[in-house]
Scaffold this motif. Structure first.
Motif, PDB file in Angstrom:
ATOM      1  N   ASN A 214      -3.283  42.893  33.414  1.00 20.48           N
ATOM      2  CA  ASN A 214      -4.280  42.718  34.479  1.00 20.48           C
ATOM      3  C   ASN A 214      -4.172  43.807  35.543  1.00 20.48           C
ATOM      4  O   ASN A 214      -4.532  43.590  36.703  1.00 20.48           O
ATOM      5  N   TYR A 216      -6.003  46.302  35.955  1.00 19.33           N
ATOM      6  CA  TYR A 216      -7.342  46.582  36.470  1.00 19.33           C
ATOM      7  C   TYR A 216      -8.103  45.301  36.824  1.00 19.33           C
ATOM      8  O   TYR A 216      -9.318  45.190  36.627  1.00 19.33           O
ATOM      9  N   ASP A 217      -7.395  44.353  37.370  1.00 23.29           N
ATOM     10  CA  ASP A 217      -7.986  43.100  37.851  1.00 23.29           C
ATOM     11  C   ASP A 217      -9.118  43.393  38.839  1.00 23.29           C
ATOM     12  O   ASP A 217      -8.965  44.217  39.750  1.00 23.29           O
ATOM     13  N   ASN A 218     -10.257  42.707  38.672  1.00 27.49           N
ATOM     14  CA  ASN A 218     -11.374  42.887  39.629  1.00 27.49           C
ATOM     15  C   ASN A 218     -11.446  41.748  40.646  1.00 27.49           C
ATOM     16  O   ASN A 218     -12.368  41.707  41.462  1.00 27.49           O
ATOM     17  N   TYR A 219     -10.488  40.804  40.578  1.00 24.46           N
ATOM     18  CA  TYR A 219     -10.331  39.726  41.559  1.00 24.46           C
ATOM     19  C   TYR A 219     -11.531  38.792  41.632  1.00 24.46           C
ATOM     20  O   TYR A 219     -11.782  38.164  42.669  1.00 24.46           O
ATOM     21  N   ALA A 220     -12.257  38.683  40.548  1.00 26.00           N
ATOM     22  CA  ALA A 220     -13.427  37.793  40.520  1.00 26.00           C
ATOM     23  C   ALA A 220     -12.997  36.357  40.837  1.00 26.00           C
ATOM     24  O   ALA A 220     -12.022  35.848  40.284  1.00 26.00           O
ATOM     25  N   LYS A 226      -9.592  39.902  46.941  1.00 31.87           N
ATOM     26  CA  LYS A 226     -10.573  40.980  47.075  1.00 31.87           C
ATOM     27  C   LYS A 226     -10.352  41.813  48.336  1.00 31.87           C
ATOM     28  O   LYS A 226     -10.660  43.010  48.351  1.00 31.87           O
ATOM     29  N   THR A 231      -2.801  47.824  46.665  1.00 29.54           N
ATOM     30  CA  THR A 231      -2.922  48.309  45.298  1.00 29.54           C
ATOM     31  C   THR A 231      -2.193  49.636  45.117  1.00 29.54           C
ATOM     32  O   THR A 231      -2.115  50.454  46.035  1.00 29.54           O
ATOM     33  N   ASN A 287      -8.853  56.480  37.037  1.00 30.21           N
ATOM     34  CA  ASN A 287      -7.829  55.675  36.370  1.00 30.21           C
ATOM     35  C   ASN A 287      -6.621  56.512  35.962  1.00 30.21           C
ATOM     36  O   ASN A 287      -5.486  56.012  35.993  1.00 30.21           O
ATOM     37  N   SER A 290      -4.402  56.658  38.942  1.00 25.50           N
ATOM     38  CA  SER A 290      -3.769  55.361  39.195  1.00 25.50           C
ATOM     39  C   SER A 290      -2.622  55.117  38.218  1.00 25.50           C
ATOM     40  O   SER A 290      -1.550  54.615  38.608  1.00 25.50           O
ATOM     41  N   HIS A 343      -1.863  42.665  38.597  1.00 26.73           N
ATOM     42  CA  HIS A 343      -3.053  42.650  39.467  1.00 26.73           C
ATOM     43  C   HIS A 343      -3.290  44.016  40.126  1.00 26.73           C
ATOM     44  O   HIS A 343      -4.054  44.127  41.082  1.00 26.73           O
TER      45      HIS A 343
END
Length: 513
Positions: A214, A216-220, A226, A231, A287, A290, A343
């Motif tokens: 996870n 690249y979690d988008n925190y939906a 969010k 990060t 990416n 990162s 995350h």
């Protein structure tokens, strides 16, 4: 002649009685993730000395903290009380009231010698110790300063993890051996900025660490996640964190590097400067950048942890060499968990698992069987009453923790059904204050101040806590039950801050969703 014999007999009896009380060594690291310890199954690194404590004692698989941040965690450990009761709620506005009772003071009253050496981070001077020598604030990795009992401050040459161990062994060498002792060794490692000893630089450079699933979690569905600012992609600093300085002036201005002596600085430059030149030639973005930062973070973090493990080995070897092993409890614990890219994060603070859960193991020869694995819920608030229990000292009634010794010695003992957590700080990394409850299967969290929201997780179906299922119709009964349990724990630990958020008094009607 008879009187002389009687005096010798009494003195000998007192000495033997004192030595029957177990010595205690508590080793507290900073930000050391259970995911980075091989006893917990980590494939990232090997930690043979930390593992030795687990193999020769008990490994706690479900150990947690009450408040995942360093100063409050130490206050909880000392007092056996939650943050709302010991008064040290966060690192930004709190200072520790040293006049309050601690397990150290209780041990000292019962005849123990007591010492704290290394990181303290409680803003006030230690009280209740026969000896202390502590780092000011967070301390420094190289040539660290120490505050001393005479009110002075001294700079000590060397790498902080080695130096702390040196000071601890010096104290052990000079102590009164007729008395049992309790020594707390507070390590700075592995706190940000993850600066390894020169002998450990580069030890993981041949390894390409797999990205967490996870990363690249988008925190939906998770409003608090969010708005955070922790990060690896956006928050981790190229110079300060990753030692990638674009100019010599920038490097010279870094406080961690300015402390180095010429030999240390030469080794630092010889290692990091070629990495920076290679990085600059790559022109990474997005990416790729990162993921490059993640690899550098992991290499520095684990290299810093290598010295920690090695010096814990020195502690254990000292006990062996001086015939102390069989009558000494050894506890290893971190002040909380830590994120290693899960995350997309570093740091801690959250009630999510990687932050909330902490490594904990204990060796207690003759009482705890070697190779035990315990899966009951235990917390850092339990350490104080456990050690008093082991020492045969009455546990003060106002301690909120519970001795976990029965879980290790009584097959019929039962642990907690649920755990309570409360994080208060509303500043660095923009993590919203929150409190909540964790049971064997579920976790219910209430965020407030920065974000006002609820989150619910089914940990069996969603162990990585990616899917907030709060307010879903099929979980209505579970939400109601958890809310009721949460209110019970809020009242049990007398957390008035949580009551105010939920707009309740001492009643436990579940009307405050």
């Amino acid at each position: 002649m008879k009187f002389h014999f009687l005096v010798m007999f009494v003195c000998t009896t007192l000495f033997v009685a004192a030595q029957q009380k177990p010595n205690i060594v508590i080793i507290i690291s900073d930000d050391h993730a259970y995911q980075a310890i091989s006893a917990y199954g980590s494939k990232l690194t090997k930690t043979p000395n930390i593992d030795r404590i687990a193999h020769e004692g008990v490994l706690f698989k479900k150990a947690y903290v009450t408040n995942s941040i360093c100063g409050p965690s130490r206050a909880v450990l000392l007092t056996g009380k939650y943050s709302n009761k010991n008064g040290f709620k966060d690192n930004e506005n709190s200072s520790f009231d040293g006049s309050q009772n601690t397990f150290i003071k209780e041990l000292r009253k019962s005849g123990y010698l007591t010492a704290w050496i290394g990181k303290w981070h409680l803003e006030t001077q230690p009280q209740g110790f026969d000896y202390w020598q502590i780092l000011p604030g967070q301390g420094q990795y190289y040539n660290p300063d120490f505050l001393t009992m005479d009110g002075g401050q001294k700079k000590t040459a060397g790498y902080v993890t080695n130096v702390i161990e040196d000071v601890a062994e010096d104290w052990l060498n000079q102590r009164d051996t007729a008395k049992p002792f309790c020594l707390v060794i507070g390590h700075k490692a592995t706190h940000r900025v993850w600066l390894p000893d020169t002998s450990d630089m580069g030890m993981f450079d041949s390894i390409n660490f797999p990205l967490p699933g996870n990363f690249y979690d988008n925190y939906a569905g998770r409003e608090a996640a969010k708005v955070q600012d922790m990060t690896i992609a956006n928050t981790m600093i190229m110079g300060y964190d990753l030692k990638m300085f674009s100019t010599e002036k920038e490097e010279n201005g870094d406080g961690n590097i300015k402390r180095m002596n010429p030999a240390q600085r030469a080794k630092f430059d010889a290692y990091y400067q070629p990495i920076y030149q290679d990085f600059k030639a790559r022109h990474l973005t997005g990416n790729a950048l990162s993921e490059w930062k993640y690899q550098r973070y992991m290499r520095d973090y684990l290299s810093t942890a290598a010295s920690l493990d090695r010096n814990i080995g020195r502690t254990l070897d000292y006990l062996d060499k001086h015939n102390l092993t069989n009558n000494t409890i050894v506890i290893y614990i971190s002040d909380q968990g830590f994120y290693l890219g899960e995350h997309g994060w570093f740091d801690k603070r959250w009630m999510y698992e990687e932050s909330f859960r902490t490594p904990l193991m204990m060796r207690y020869p003759g009482v705890v069987q070697s190779g035990m694995v315990n899966s009951e819920f235990v917390m850092n608030v339990d350490v104080a009453p456990t050690l008093l229990d082991a020492a045969g000292v009455a546990i003060p009634k106002d301690m909120q923790g519970e001795s976990f010794l029965p879980l290790l010695t009584d097959v019929n003992a039962k642990g907690r059904e649920a755990m309570y957590y409360h994080y208060y700080e509303n500043g660095e990394h923009k993590v919203s204050p929150h409190f909540g409850i964790k049971t064997k299967q579920y976790k219910l969290i209430r965020f407030y101040k920065r974000v006002n929201s609820w989150e619910l997780y089914d940990l069996k179906k969603d162990p990585n806590e990616m899917h907030n299922i709060f307010n879903q119709k099929k979980y209505e009964k579970i939400e109601s039950d958890l809310h009721h349990q949460l209110l019970q724990l809020i009242n049990k630990y007398d957390d008035d801050d949580a009551r105010q958020v939920l707009k309740i008094k001492l009643a436990m009607e579940p009307q405050s969703f």
